[in-house]
Design a protein around this motif. Sequence first.
Motif, PDB file in Angstrom:
ATOM      1  N   ASP A  64     -26.953 -37.677 -43.206  1.00 14.22           N
ATOM      2  CA  ASP A  64     -25.845 -36.785 -42.866  1.00 14.22           C
ATOM      3  C   ASP A  64     -24.497 -37.345 -43.312  1.00 14.22           C
ATOM      4  O   ASP A  64     -23.527 -36.593 -43.458  1.00 14.22           O
ATOM      5  CB  ASP A  64     -25.797 -36.533 -41.357  1.00 14.22           C
ATOM      6  N   LEU A 381     -13.199 -33.687 -34.403  1.00 18.61           N
ATOM      7  CA  LEU A 381     -14.450 -33.127 -34.907  1.00 18.61           C
ATOM      8  C   LEU A 381     -14.204 -32.276 -36.147  1.00 18.61           C
ATOM      9  O   LEU A 381     -14.910 -32.410 -37.160  1.00 18.61           O
ATOM     10  CB  LEU A 381     -15.120 -32.299 -33.808  1.00 18.61           C
ATOM     11  N   GLY A 382     -13.202 -31.397 -36.083  1.00 26.60           N
ATOM     12  CA  GLY A 382     -12.937 -30.525 -37.216  1.00 26.60           C
ATOM     13  C   GLY A 382     -12.580 -31.291 -38.467  1.00 26.60           C
ATOM     14  O   GLY A 382     -13.087 -30.997 -39.556  1.00 26.60           O
ATOM     15  N   LEU A 385     -15.704 -33.152 -39.968  1.00 25.18           N
ATOM     16  CA  LEU A 385     -16.660 -32.250 -40.607  1.00 25.18           C
ATOM     17  C   LEU A 385     -16.127 -31.760 -41.952  1.00 25.18           C
ATOM     18  O   LEU A 385     -16.879 -31.637 -42.923  1.00 25.18           O
ATOM     19  CB  LEU A 385     -16.964 -31.065 -39.696  1.00 25.18           C
ATOM     20  N   ARG A 394     -22.269 -31.269 -44.163  1.00 26.26           N
ATOM     21  CA  ARG A 394     -21.419 -30.654 -43.141  1.00 26.26           C
ATOM     22  C   ARG A 394     -22.251 -29.822 -42.170  1.00 26.26           C
ATOM     23  O   ARG A 394     -22.070 -29.897 -40.952  1.00 26.26           O
ATOM     24  CB  ARG A 394     -20.348 -29.782 -43.808  1.00 26.26           C
ATOM     25  N   VAL A 395     -23.167 -29.034 -42.723  1.00 24.71           N
ATOM     26  CA  VAL A 395     -24.006 -28.191 -41.865  1.00 24.71           C
ATOM     27  C   VAL A 395     -24.916 -29.054 -40.996  1.00 24.71           C
ATOM     28  O   VAL A 395     -25.055 -28.828 -39.785  1.00 24.71           O
ATOM     29  CB  VAL A 395     -24.838 -27.215 -42.720  1.00 24.71           C
ATOM     30  N   ALA A 397     -24.568 -32.218 -40.054  1.00 23.44           N
ATOM     31  CA  ALA A 397     -23.808 -32.939 -39.038  1.00 23.44           C
ATOM     32  C   ALA A 397     -23.350 -32.001 -37.930  1.00 23.44           C
ATOM     33  O   ALA A 397     -23.406 -32.345 -36.744  1.00 23.44           O
ATOM     34  CB  ALA A 397     -22.599 -33.628 -39.679  1.00 23.44           C
ATOM     35  N   MET A 398     -22.909 -30.808 -38.296  1.00 28.48           N
ATOM     36  CA  MET A 398     -22.454 -29.847 -37.297  1.00 28.48           C
ATOM     37  C   MET A 398     -23.597 -29.431 -36.382  1.00 28.48           C
ATOM     38  O   MET A 398     -23.436 -29.361 -35.161  1.00 28.48           O
ATOM     39  CB  MET A 398     -21.860 -28.618 -37.983  1.00 28.48           C
ATOM     40  N   VAL A 399     -24.772 -29.184 -36.962  1.00 24.97           N
ATOM     41  CA  VAL A 399     -25.932 -28.793 -36.154  1.00 24.97           C
ATOM     42  C   VAL A 399     -26.347 -29.923 -35.220  1.00 24.97           C
ATOM     43  O   VAL A 399     -26.603 -29.707 -34.028  1.00 24.97           O
ATOM     44  CB  VAL A 399     -27.105 -28.376 -37.071  1.00 24.97           C
ATOM     45  N   LEU A 401     -24.560 -32.529 -34.103  1.00 32.91           N
ATOM     46  CA  LEU A 401     -23.557 -32.806 -33.079  1.00 32.91           C
ATOM     47  C   LEU A 401     -23.456 -31.666 -32.073  1.00 32.91           C
ATOM     48  O   LEU A 401     -23.299 -31.894 -30.867  1.00 32.91           O
ATOM     49  CB  LEU A 401     -22.197 -33.057 -33.729  1.00 32.91           C
ATOM     50  N   ALA A 402     -23.581 -30.399 -32.548  1.00 37.10           N
ATOM     51  CA  ALA A 402     -23.509 -29.258 -31.639  1.00 37.10           C
ATOM     52  C   ALA A 402     -24.716 -29.220 -30.710  1.00 37.10           C
ATOM     53  O   ALA A 402     -24.588 -28.949 -29.502  1.00 37.10           O
ATOM     54  CB  ALA A 402     -23.419 -27.961 -32.446  1.00 37.10           C
ATOM     55  N   TYR A 405     -24.250 -31.801 -28.172  1.00 39.21           N
ATOM     56  CA  TYR A 405     -23.176 -31.460 -27.246  1.00 39.21           C
ATOM     57  C   TYR A 405     -23.644 -30.444 -26.201  1.00 39.21           C
ATOM     58  O   TYR A 405     -23.414 -30.608 -25.004  1.00 39.21           O
ATOM     59  CB  TYR A 405     -21.991 -30.887 -28.023  1.00 39.21           C
TER      60      TYR A 405
END
Length: 421
Positions: A64, A381-382, A385, A394-395, A397-399, A401-402, A405
């Motif tokens: 990632d 975070l923004g 990413l 990006r996708v 890592a976002m998935v 981390l989300a 969370y």
Amino acid sequence: MSQHAAQENHRPRVVVLGGGFGGMAAVKHLRNADVDVLLIDRRSYTTFQPLLYQVATGGLNPGDVTFALRAFTSRYDNADFLRATVTGVDTTEQQVELEGLDPVPYDFLVVSVGVTANFFGIEGAQENARPIYTRQDAITVRDRIFTSIENAAQARSGKRETSVVVVGGGPTGVEMAGALAELRNGAVPVAFRTLGIDQVHIVLVEMLDHVLSPFAPNLQEYAARELRERGVDVRLGTSVQQVTPDAVVVKRPDGEQETIPSVMTVWATGITAGPVVGSWGLPTGKGGAIEVQPDLSVKGLPNVFAAGDVAGAGLPQVAQPAIQGGKHAAQQIKHLLAGEPTTKFSYFDKGTMATIGRSDAVVQLPVGVKLRGSIGWLSWLGLHLIELMGGRNRVAAMVNLATRYYSWPRSVNVVVGDPAE
């Protein structure tokens, strides 16, 4: 045009050493120049170092935060990549010497090879502590920490306790300690039911009397308070005297020595230029950094530039100076090609930030704006990413981390590692 370009009748060649923030910025900003660019790095990928602590604590996969350098250079028609280890720079012949390969000639050279950990000669630190500068560092730290928690839960060797010591209260140390506390507080009660959170100790050791030196005092106090509320044992005014395979010997503010058990000592303080850079024949100064002129050209070498932490420019040791330095070096090469004078490098401070844990971060902007808590965390975070290389990263890592969370701690979402030897 130099002797290489004139003799061989080709476009000037710019060789960029190092595929980090500075090197990639230089390549990117030379994309429209009438030059051939060759990026050289001993690894085939670049690493987004600001998120390596997430790999080390099981929040992200190593993939990632890494991106293939050959994929990066393929974006630009005038750029190519070579995976090789640099052994020297012959400034007389204007060529880069490589291990096991023929020398590579250059007309212009940009050195942005980054730095390594500085252990300050502390006994046992280099052998027994682990920095988090590379993907392999992060994987090693992750596997050892998870193995130690597993061993404590199973009472292997008769021990039902484990302790991780983080040395250094800068952004990396604070982020690492905060993520470990989140892991301990959320994962242990769910996944390790025979182990209490009071049996997993996270210790942060800082020699100064505050954490996060680049930040304002109120943000420093806030970060230290938040870490303590998460159960981190924050030791300020405490210096490391020795590191052994299973402990850290420290000197407390009262002058007494104390031995802190540690299954994993994370070294997050101090950097220095790699010793190999000093053998390349380039002038070096304090900390082994390359000595540069105001325009970032290396002293005595007007067609060689240095950018990032390896350049002794006295700048903050974060990503932005490297990015801006790499861009500036590229611009100076364009000036020289056009027969124009070079210009002085001026660093623009865009601010700094550090995350403390879930929904909590501190942000300090140069215009006096200070953010903390969830709004600071969303800003952190923004930005991270956006700065990641590649849409897939990006996708992913976002998935990751989300998911962590929104599901934490109802379900333990950590990246699987291997048992540490």
